[in-house]
Motif scaffolding. Structure first.
Motif, PDB file in Angstrom:
ATOM      1  N   PHE A 105       0.868  -1.183   0.000  1.00  0.00           N
ATOM      2  CA  PHE A 105       0.000   0.000   0.000  1.00  0.00           C
ATOM      3  C   PHE A 105       0.903   1.231   0.000  1.00  0.00           C
ATOM      4  O   PHE A 105       1.474   1.602   1.028  1.00  0.00           O
ATOM      5  N   ASN A 106       1.036   1.832  -1.154  1.00  0.00           N
ATOM      6  CA  ASN A 106       1.927   2.986  -1.327  1.00  0.00           C
ATOM      7  C   ASN A 106       1.151   4.067  -2.088  1.00  0.00           C
ATOM      8  O   ASN A 106       0.903   3.939  -3.280  1.00  0.00           O
ATOM      9  N   GLY A 107       0.755   5.096  -1.356  1.00  0.00           N
ATOM     10  CA  GLY A 107      -0.105   6.120  -1.927  1.00  0.00           C
ATOM     11  C   GLY A 107      -1.553   5.911  -1.540  1.00  0.00           C
ATOM     12  O   GLY A 107      -2.379   6.814  -1.694  1.00  0.00           O
ATOM     13  N   ASN A 108      -1.849   4.723  -1.042  1.00  0.00           N
ATOM     14  CA  ASN A 108      -3.212   4.417  -0.586  1.00  0.00           C
ATOM     15  C   ASN A 108      -3.219   3.756   0.783  1.00  0.00           C
ATOM     16  O   ASN A 108      -4.208   3.134   1.179  1.00  0.00           O
ATOM     17  N   HIS A 109      -2.107   3.851   1.514  1.00  0.00           N
ATOM     18  CA  HIS A 109      -2.042   3.252   2.842  1.00  0.00           C
ATOM     19  C   HIS A 109      -2.807   4.106   3.850  1.00  0.00           C
ATOM     20  O   HIS A 109      -3.081   5.284   3.611  1.00  0.00           O
ATOM     21  N   ALA A 110      -3.145   3.496   4.972  1.00  0.00           N
ATOM     22  CA  ALA A 110      -3.756   4.251   6.068  1.00  0.00           C
ATOM     23  C   ALA A 110      -2.663   5.060   6.763  1.00  0.00           C
ATOM     24  O   ALA A 110      -1.677   4.482   7.220  1.00  0.00           O
ATOM     25  N   PRO A 111      -2.807   6.372   6.887  1.00  0.00           N
ATOM     26  CA  PRO A 111      -1.750   7.191   7.480  1.00  0.00           C
ATOM     27  C   PRO A 111      -1.573   7.006   8.980  1.00  0.00           C
ATOM     28  O   PRO A 111      -0.505   7.292   9.521  1.00  0.00           O
ATOM     29  N   ALA A 112      -2.632   6.545   9.664  1.00  0.00           N
ATOM     30  CA  ALA A 112      -2.548   6.382  11.117  1.00  0.00           C
ATOM     31  C   ALA A 112      -3.510   5.289  11.550  1.00  0.00           C
ATOM     32  O   ALA A 112      -4.457   4.938  10.838  1.00  0.00           O
ATOM     33  N   ALA A 113      -3.249   4.751  12.748  1.00  0.00           N
ATOM     34  CA  ALA A 113      -4.096   3.669  13.269  1.00  0.00           C
ATOM     35  C   ALA A 113      -4.069   3.677  14.785  1.00  0.00           C
ATOM     36  O   ALA A 113      -3.128   4.198  15.414  1.00  0.00           O
ATOM     37  N   VAL A 140      -1.257   6.093  16.264  1.00  0.00           N
ATOM     38  CA  VAL A 140       0.146   6.174  15.851  1.00  0.00           C
ATOM     39  C   VAL A 140       0.194   6.344  14.330  1.00  0.00           C
ATOM     40  O   VAL A 140      -0.719   5.951  13.606  1.00  0.00           O
ATOM     41  N   ASN A 141       1.281   6.919  13.847  1.00  0.00           N
ATOM     42  CA  ASN A 141       1.446   7.118  12.411  1.00  0.00           C
ATOM     43  C   ASN A 141       1.928   5.839  11.740  1.00  0.00           C
ATOM     44  O   ASN A 141       2.699   5.062  12.322  1.00  0.00           O
ATOM     45  N   LEU A 142       1.481   5.644  10.507  1.00  0.00           N
ATOM     46  CA  LEU A 142       1.895   4.489   9.710  1.00  0.00           C
ATOM     47  C   LEU A 142       2.580   4.965   8.436  1.00  0.00           C
ATOM     48  O   LEU A 142       2.196   5.997   7.876  1.00  0.00           O
ATOM     49  N   ASN A 143       3.563   4.212   7.991  1.00  0.00           N
ATOM     50  CA  ASN A 143       4.286   4.526   6.764  1.00  0.00           C
ATOM     51  C   ASN A 143       3.797   3.633   5.624  1.00  0.00           C
ATOM     52  O   ASN A 143       3.267   2.547   5.858  1.00  0.00           O
ATOM     53  N   PRO A 144       3.986   4.067   4.386  1.00  0.00           N
ATOM     54  CA  PRO A 144       3.585   3.228   3.260  1.00  0.00           C
ATOM     55  C   PRO A 144       4.441   1.975   3.159  1.00  0.00           C
ATOM     56  O   PRO A 144       5.644   2.003   3.455  1.00  0.00           O
ATOM     57  N   SER A 145       3.826   0.865   2.761  1.00  0.00           N
ATOM     58  CA  SER A 145       4.491  -0.404   2.498  1.00  0.00           C
ATOM     59  C   SER A 145       5.540  -0.738   3.554  1.00  0.00           C
ATOM     60  O   SER A 145       6.699  -1.002   3.262  1.00  0.00           O
ATOM     61  N   SER A 146       5.111  -0.757   4.820  1.00  0.00           N
ATOM     62  CA  SER A 146       6.031  -0.979   5.944  1.00  0.00           C
ATOM     63  C   SER A 146       5.355  -1.847   7.005  1.00  0.00           C
ATOM     64  O   SER A 146       4.125  -1.880   7.119  1.00  0.00           O
ATOM     65  N   ARG A 147       6.187  -2.515   7.786  1.00  0.00           N
ATOM     66  CA  ARG A 147       5.700  -3.263   8.941  1.00  0.00           C
ATOM     67  C   ARG A 147       5.949  -2.419  10.194  1.00  0.00           C
ATOM     68  O   ARG A 147       7.030  -1.856  10.373  1.00  0.00           O
ATOM     69  N   HIS A 148       4.946  -2.353  11.049  1.00  0.00           N
ATOM     70  CA  HIS A 148       5.017  -1.553  12.264  1.00  0.00           C
ATOM     71  C   HIS A 148       4.810  -2.483  13.449  1.00  0.00           C
ATOM     72  O   HIS A 148       3.696  -2.969  13.681  1.00  0.00           O
ATOM     73  N   PHE A 149       5.898  -2.763  14.165  1.00  0.00           N
ATOM     74  CA  PHE A 149       5.851  -3.680  15.299  1.00  0.00           C
ATOM     75  C   PHE A 149       5.746  -2.899  16.604  1.00  0.00           C
ATOM     76  O   PHE A 149       6.465  -1.912  16.809  1.00  0.00           O
ATOM     77  N   PHE A 150       4.871  -3.389  17.489  1.00  0.00           N
ATOM     78  CA  PHE A 150       4.706  -2.755  18.801  1.00  0.00           C
ATOM     79  C   PHE A 150       4.708  -3.834  19.874  1.00  0.00           C
ATOM     80  O   PHE A 150       3.969  -4.825  19.775  1.00  0.00           O
ATOM     81  N   GLU A 151       5.541  -3.647  20.862  1.00  0.00           N
ATOM     82  CA  GLU A 151       5.542  -4.528  22.030  1.00  0.00           C
ATOM     83  C   GLU A 151       4.638  -3.903  23.078  1.00  0.00           C
ATOM     84  O   GLU A 151       4.766  -2.724  23.405  1.00  0.00           O
ATOM     85  N   ILE A 152       3.678  -4.689  23.578  1.00  0.00           N
ATOM     86  CA  ILE A 152       2.694  -4.199  24.538  1.00  0.00           C
ATOM     87  C   ILE A 152       3.037  -4.734  25.923  1.00  0.00           C
ATOM     88  O   ILE A 152       3.296  -5.929  26.089  1.00  0.00           O
TER      89      ILE A 152
END
Length: 603
Positions: A105-113, A140-152
């Motif tokens: 998703f590049n140009g159409n990704h969700a900018p935040a979640a 939180v902000n999201l980047n295009p075509s990227s994995r976003h890992f969060f430790e809870i």
């Protein structure tokens, strides 16, 4: 939205691999049974893609009628607020990490979640109901075509559902929810259960190789769809080679039998197998631990479920090691045992030997003697099959919109004049191609059969349960075709036990209305169809080969009065007929002139 005050840390891919992927289960994976319950929109790409265990892919130049094909969840543009999706986790569990993946998703990704969770074991939450949600991850902000890992930060809380928000709209390829399964154990510690099952907190903690299929697949529900969801090692090129996998049981226990399933592995199954057990406080037993042989080297066959009786039934184990010779693939490993021993088993280990299947079932050993039929609901019936019925959609914006409610996708049809409820039942045929039974016998190919059953009503109530049947290789659907005065019918169901007989502790009875059809999952025991008060036609769909013993198995109860089912608000057809006849006589008497002879006749 209440907050949890949980701390979170964004981590990189290497950290996530060590802290999350290798140590925990993806609770939101479709392979564990997780499913989309509802969402605000999925115009460009379906929300169920979020739950796929496979990595997302890109297919350049491929378009659907709504736009570019995307392997993820993508909503339409210009949302002034946000979009959301509610997911029912495969198993209730504690959440320790997230992976929000916007791959391709590049140009159409969700900018935040943002992300929240709730515990609602009895009722699936709706978007605007009073369910209390706990914030796990703030916006939180999201980047295009990227994995976003969060430790809870773990807080010991258990959740059944999660909700992902995206701001304001766009696409997300995958959502991984890493955590610990929290099993719902039987109250009886001596009950026989699969201690290795992922739903009972079992985990594959180490293996020698997983070149083609990962070790975690061994403990998944069901028998899978192909070789891709089993454990498979690479070909060995040396003599006396073996591969192994270590399973940490969900609870220490006394082990009785094991099932080793080579489903779909037909030219690449292992030749032989052994099982060992040990007791260790460690996650992965160290090299100095002493292993006890609980299954001597045994031969395996292609595409078959193998059941073995285990040695050392009086020894408690925490881990099981399966060794295959020389290499190959195994679909599932089940290890049945008890968390605590029955008293008589402490002196009678021979009792562990399983009893062959017979067509008569004693009921003297159960404490369930009377059932009261309850209304048929999705939640109550979920373990046995599906309800075939329309319903009020939770999120319907227009006749041309798509909605998901109760896990069912509803789409527009007939130029917007109708709503289509898709895949309301799982139609399953285990005999489409060449297949075998548990003993390796070849099964006849089954074909679809749409038929009509004309069923007589129960003559007397309560109902005596005298017989149960099942269709081991096919689902079976019944849809009532009753007249206007037909009010409902009785559904009696029971799950299969570890001994391949009905588990009568799961026996339940439901009253289905004239607007509800039902679908039995393959292997679910049930009583033959019972209309209430009126003779009724049912449309029936199943897959049959014409081989009676393969199409349907029956089992009788040896005490005909042991189990009865009461049906509040209904009468047997004989009682109803008698009431109607008495009513006609009363009407005739009222019409007789009031003479001395008539009075004598009335009396």
């Amino acid at each position: 939205m209440p907050t949890s005050n949980l701390k979170y840390y964004q981590i990189n891919k290497d950290e996530a691999e060590e802290k999350l992927v290798k140590r925990y289960v993806d609770l939101a994976s479709s392979s564990l049974g997780a499913k989309i319950y509802s969402c605000s929109d999925e115009f460009f790409a379906e929300a169920e893609n979020l739950l796929k265990p496979e990595k997302p892919v890109r297919k350049l130049g491929l378009y659907t009628e709504n736009g570019s094909w995307m392997d993820g969840w993508e909503t339409r543009r210009h949302n002034p607020f946000f979009d959301w999706v509610i997911i029912k986790l495969g198993f209730a569990g504690e959440i320790v990490g997230l992976d929000i993946d916007t791959a391709h998703f590049n140009g159409n990704h969700a900018p935040a979640a943002s992300f929240e969770a709730c515990y609602s074991p009895d009722v699936d939450p709706l978007a605007e109901d009073s369910t209390k949600w706990c914030e796990i991850l703030p916006k939180v902000n999201l980047n295009p075509s990227s994995r976003h890992f969060f430790e809870i930060e773990a807080a010991g809380l258990t959740y059944t559902h999660v909700r992902l928000y995206i701001y304001p709209d766009g696409g997300v390829a995958r959502l991984r929810v890493y955590g610990r399964v929290r099993a719902i154990w039987p109250a009886d510690f001596t009950a026989r259960v699969d201690l290795a099952y992922v739903g009972n907190e079992g985990r594959a903690v180490a293996c020698s190789d997983q070149h083609y299929g990962v070790k975690d697949n061994l403990l998944l529900p069901g028998r899978g769809k192909d070789m891709g969801d089993g454990w498979e090692t690479k070909r060995s090129r040396e003599s006396n080679h073996s591969d192994w996998v270590i399973i940490k049981l969900g609870h220490p226990g006394y082990l009785e039998t094991a099932e080793i399933d080579t489903a779909h592995f037909k030219g690449n199954f292992p030749q032989t197998v052994t099982l060992d057990g040990c007791f260790s406080e460690a996650e992965i037993p160290d090299d100095n631990i002493e292993w006890d042989l609980i299954l001597s080297k045994s031969k395996l066959e292609a595409h078959k479920q193998h059941v073995f009786t285990l040695k050392s039934p009086l020894t408690k184990f925490t881990h099981v090691r399966m060794t295959i010779f020389p290499d190959g693939g195994v679909k599932r490993l089940r290890v049945f045992g008890r968390r605590e021993l029955l008293e008589h088993l402490k002196t009678e280990p021979a009792s562990f030997i399983s009893i062959p299947f017979t067509n008569q079932l004693p009921v003297s050993d159960i404490s369930l003697y009377k059932l009261i039929a309850e209304p048929l609901t999705n939640h109550a019936y979920a373990a046995y099959g599906q309800i075939i019925s329309s319903f009020i959609e939770a999120n319907l914006y227009s006749p041309n919109s798509v909605s998901i409610t109760n896990g069912i996708k509803v789409t527009p049809a007939n130029q917007g004049t109708a709503r289509k409820f898709n895949h309301v039942a799982r139609l399953i045929n285990f005999r489409q191609n060449i297949s075998t039974d548990k003993e390796g016998r070849l099964l006849a190919r089954a074909e679809p059969n749409l038929s009509i059953f004309r069923c007589r009503p129960a003559t007397k109530l309560p109902i005596e349960v005298k017989l149960l049947e099942r269709h081991p290789y096919s689902s079976q659907s019944f849809i009532p075709m009753g007249e206007e005065n037909f009010r409902g019918y009785l559904v009696i169901v029971c799950l299969n036990g570890n001994d391949d007989k009905p588990n009568l502790s799961t026996l339940r009875a439901f009253v289905a209305s004239r607007t509800q059809g039902i679908n039995y999952n393959p292997g679910v025991w049930h009583h033959p169809m019972i209309p209430l008060e009126e003779t009724t036609n049912f449309a029936c769909f199943t897959y049959e080969s014409g081989v009676s013993l393969e199409d349907c198995e029956e089992i009788t109860l040896d005490d005909m009065n042991s189990i009865t089912v009461e049906v509040p608000g209904f009468r047997g057809s004989e009682e109803l007929l008698e009431e109607k006849e008495n009513g006609r006589i009363e009407d005739q008497l009222k019409a007789i002139p009031d003479t001395t002879l008539a009075k004598r006749f009335k009396n």
